[in-house]
Design a protein around this motif. Structure first.
Motif, short mmCIF file in Angstrom:
data_model
loop_
_atom_site.label_atom_id
_atom_site.label_comp_id
_atom_site.label_asym_id
_atom_site.label_seq_id
_atom_site.Cartn_x
_atom_site.Cartn_y
_atom_site.Cartn_z
N ARG A 85 32.75 41.10 23.72
CA ARG A 85 33.91 40.75 22.89
C ARG A 85 34.40 39.37 23.32
O ARG A 85 35.58 39.08 23.23
N SER A 86 33.49 38.55 23.83
CA SER A 86 33.90 37.28 24.42
C SER A 86 34.45 36.33 23.36
O SER A 86 35.25 35.48 23.65
N ASP A 87 34.03 36.52 22.14
CA ASP A 87 34.39 35.58 21.09
C ASP A 87 34.68 36.40 19.82
O ASP A 87 33.76 36.88 19.18
N PRO A 88 35.96 36.57 19.48
CA PRO A 88 36.32 37.47 18.37
C PRO A 88 35.62 37.15 17.06
O PRO A 88 35.20 38.06 16.34
N ALA A 89 35.47 35.85 16.75
CA ALA A 89 34.86 35.47 15.46
C ALA A 89 33.38 35.89 15.43
O ALA A 89 32.90 36.45 14.44
N THR A 90 32.68 35.64 16.53
CA THR A 90 31.27 36.03 16.60
C THR A 90 31.13 37.55 16.55
O THR A 90 30.26 38.08 15.87
N ALA A 97 27.47 41.97 9.99
CA ALA A 97 26.03 41.87 9.72
C ALA A 97 25.31 43.15 10.13
O ALA A 97 24.18 43.39 9.70
N GLY A 98 25.96 43.98 10.96
CA GLY A 98 25.35 45.24 11.35
C GLY A 98 24.63 45.19 12.68
O GLY A 98 23.72 45.96 12.94
N VAL A 99 25.04 44.30 13.58
CA VAL A 99 24.41 44.25 14.90
C VAL A 99 25.50 44.21 15.96
O VAL A 99 26.58 43.67 15.74
N SER A 100 25.24 44.85 17.09
CA SER A 100 26.20 44.85 18.17
C SER A 100 25.49 44.40 19.44
O SER A 100 24.30 44.61 19.59
N ALA A 101 26.23 43.77 20.35
CA ALA A 101 25.61 43.26 21.58
C ALA A 101 26.28 43.82 22.81
O ALA A 101 27.51 43.93 22.86
N TYR A 102 25.46 44.19 23.78
CA TYR A 102 25.95 44.57 25.10
C TYR A 102 25.37 43.55 26.07
O TYR A 102 24.18 43.23 25.99
N VAL A 103 26.19 43.05 26.98
CA VAL A 103 25.72 41.98 27.87
C VAL A 103 26.07 42.31 29.31
O VAL A 103 26.98 43.10 29.58
N VAL A 104 25.33 41.71 30.23
CA VAL A 104 25.67 41.91 31.65
C VAL A 104 26.94 41.14 31.95
O VAL A 104 27.20 40.08 31.39
N ASP A 105 27.71 41.72 32.86
CA ASP A 105 28.96 41.11 33.25
C ASP A 105 28.68 39.73 33.85
O ASP A 105 27.72 39.56 34.59
N GLY A 106 29.50 38.78 33.48
CA GLY A 106 29.37 37.46 34.09
C GLY A 106 28.49 36.51 33.30
O GLY A 106 28.42 35.32 33.61
N ARG A 108 27.58 33.94 30.69
CA ARG A 108 28.49 33.01 30.04
C ARG A 108 28.39 33.08 28.52
O ARG A 108 27.31 33.25 27.96
N ALA A 109 29.55 32.97 27.87
CA ALA A 109 29.61 33.07 26.40
C ALA A 109 28.67 32.08 25.73
O ALA A 109 28.09 32.37 24.68
N ASP A 110 28.50 30.88 26.33
CA ASP A 110 27.64 29.87 25.67
C ASP A 110 26.16 30.25 25.74
O ASP A 110 25.34 29.68 25.03
N ARG A 111 25.80 31.20 26.60
CA ARG A 111 24.42 31.70 26.61
C ARG A 111 24.24 32.83 25.58
O ARG A 111 23.18 33.00 25.02
N ILE A 112 25.31 33.59 25.39
CA ILE A 112 25.24 34.75 24.48
C ILE A 112 25.23 34.29 23.02
O ILE A 112 24.49 34.80 22.19
#
Lengths: 194, 342
Positions: A85-90, A97-106, A108-112
């Motif tokens: 949920r790092s970036d509300p608009a994204t 669009a029908g896709v959800s993302a889970y990411v490792v803690d830490g 960086r948003a610019d990589r995701i």
């Protein structure tokens, strides 16, 4: 250029999985593992050790990923995956669009972001192509039915093709129905009476 | 003027109040047109509500309290003006575990929770239980049921209800607690045996609630009032046994809850088939949709859930209970339903 991230793509539609994998490759991400089953188990994720999990939001096992992402107390996250949920608009664009993302803690948003953007774009494109295909198929089916209905009216009433079509269209308008539905009713009735 | 309102639901028997309110005119009576959006899983439903794609949703009661405690994804505060259903869960075991319980002389009476817990403990090995969601009444009921048994006898795992039968058949699970029709489905397709109804563990557990984003109700008081009244009347209609057959037909229409109507009817009437030989147990109050006075959300219910979540996730109990206090809003129920309640 930072090292490629390991991406686990959970998608039971193999065609869509392939399209998303292509998009990720174009975005420079080549380390993509696709899981195409319906039933995701904790060990499937553990074995892959992903940095990011991308999942179809309607996937039957999405709640399992949700549990993995929050199995521990909210204060400490040794499992280290969370819903991005790092970036509300994204996030919003992704959900639409029908896709959800889970990411490792830490992470960086610019990589995701570029990864999610690529996946979102491909999900949208895939959906549109699929809708177009379905619409075209339906239109072709309807035309066949309307042609048969016209034939039935021409034969029964001895009228021309244009007159037959005009009659069907007038009936549809009077009854507030679609031409294709009136035609279908006529064809069904004719089959029954044959 | 008729107003449209978008609602989210997950295809289970207890989505019935939404489907009935739409199909049988309870919404129309209130000047509402319901636009129902089916979600494939609870996370998807939660996202739809958080992002405003739907104004309200049929949600697991425990999800709202978990959110107030900071557990799970999302940070929009949720609250409920109306409980949609009580009970409706079943606990079942795989055929292998059932054989073990048979040998220990368990009678499968489908009523005595303490007796069933003792039998399971006597198996002497831990069981892997499938639950539909980490933050669910199913998980809390299992926690209460197994309490007093040796620690570590139950290992809870999230499995989507429609996938429960195959997880059981393939040996990924030994047992489950799930809402109907999926328990009965496991009996038919995976030779599962049902051990207990949820009501034998807690007689009136608030299972599903109408979830709203906090503040929405104050901003849209008129709309919320109409929605709460429409769903409450649909629930009262559903509670009449004479309506079960019709209700089951409507709820299982294509695009809604895609299972055999008979399964839904059995759940509404509490006539549960517990094994593949067709043994039927009749459970009074198996699943409750009304009368309306039973569907009032109370701070006590929220506190009950909060205390159990606090225990499971190692949070301070007093803090959890006070954090959850405002989630079940009896004041909204009273505001919208008291003046017209019969």
């Amino acid at each position: 250029m930072p090292a490629s991230l390991r991406i686990l793509l959970v998608e039971s539609d193999p065609e869509r999985a392939e399209r998303v994998r292509e998009a990720l490759a174009e975005a420079g991400e080549s380390d993509v593992v696709v899981f195409s089953g319906r039933r995701v188990l904790a060990r499937d994720v553990a074995e892959t050790m992903p940095d990011i999990v991308l999942v179809d939001i309607a996937h039957p096992s999405r709640d399992v990923l949700e549990e993995l992402a929050q199995a521990t107390r909210p204060m400490d996250r040794p499992v280290a995956m969370f819903v991005d949920r790092s970036d509300p608009a994204t996030t919003r664009a992704a959900i639409e669009a029908g896709v959800s993302a889970y990411v490792v803690d830490g992470l960086r948003a610019d990589r995701i972001r570029p990864i999610l953007d690529a996946a979102v774009a491909r999900f949208h494109l895939f959906q549109r192509v699929r809708s177009e295909l379905a619409a075209t198929k339906a239109a072709l089916e309807e035309r066949k039915v309307i042609d048969r209905a016209k034939g039935l009216v021409m034969k029964a009433r001895g009228v021309s093709e244009e007159e037959a079509y005009a009659l069907i269209r007038k009936t549809a308008m009077d009854q507030g129905k679609r031409v294709a539905d009136v035609a279908q009713a006529l064809v069904t009735a004719a089959d029954l009476l044959r | 003027m008729t107003r449209d309102i978008a609602l989210g639901y997950v295809p289970l028997v207890d989505a019935a109040p939404l489907i009935i309110a739409d199909a049988l005119g309870f919404a129309e009576e209130q000047g509402l047109r319901l636009v129902l959006h089916r979600a494939a899983n609870w996370s998807m439903l939660r996202d739809m509500l958080d992002q405003g794609q739907v104004a309200a949703a049929q949600m697991l009661s425990v999800m709202l309290v978990a959110r107030a405690l900071g557990l799970g994804g999302g940070d929009v505060r949720l609250e409920t003006p109306l409980v949609l259903s009580l009970g409706g869960q079943v606990v079942g075991v795989s055929s292998a575990v059932a054989d073990g319980l048979d040998q220990l002389g368990h009678g499968f009476g489908f009523c005595d929770a303490a007796d069933a817990a003792q039998a399971v403990a006597a198996l002497g090995r831990p069981l892997r239980f499938g639950v539909p969601f980490a933050h669910s009444m199913h998980a809390l009921l299992l926690g209460d049921w197994m309490k007093g048994l040796t620690e570590g006898l139950a290992d809870l795992r999230t499995v989507a209800p429609p996938l429960m039968p195959e997880a059981l058949a393939e040996g990924e699970l030994d047992a489950f607690c799930v809402g109907e029709p999926w328990g009965s489905q496991a009996v038919v397709t995976a030779r599962a045996r049902l051990l207990l109804p949820g009501t034998s563990i807690h007689p009136a557990s608030p299972e599903k609630v109408l979830a709203l984003r906090a503040g929405w109700c104050e901003a849209e008081a008129d709309l919320t009032g109409r929605l709460v009244r429409a769903l409450s009347r649909a629930g009262e209609w559903l509670a009449l046994p004479g309506n079960a057959t019709t209700a089951a037909e409507v709820v299982t229409r294509p695009g809604r809850v895609d299972v055999a109507a008979e399964r839904v009817e059995r759940s509404l009437l509490g006539r549960i088939v517990t094994d593949d030989r067709g043994t039927e147990h009749v459970v009074a109050g198996f699943q409750t949709f009304g009368p309306s006075r039973l569907m009032r959300p109370t701070p006590e219910q929220a506190g009950w859930i909060a205390a159990r979540l606090a225990f499971r996730f190692g949070l301070p109990r007093g803090w959890a209970e006070s954090a959850a206090a405002g989630v079940f809003r009896a004041d909204l129920y009273d505001r919208f339903l008291r003046p017209v309640a019969a």
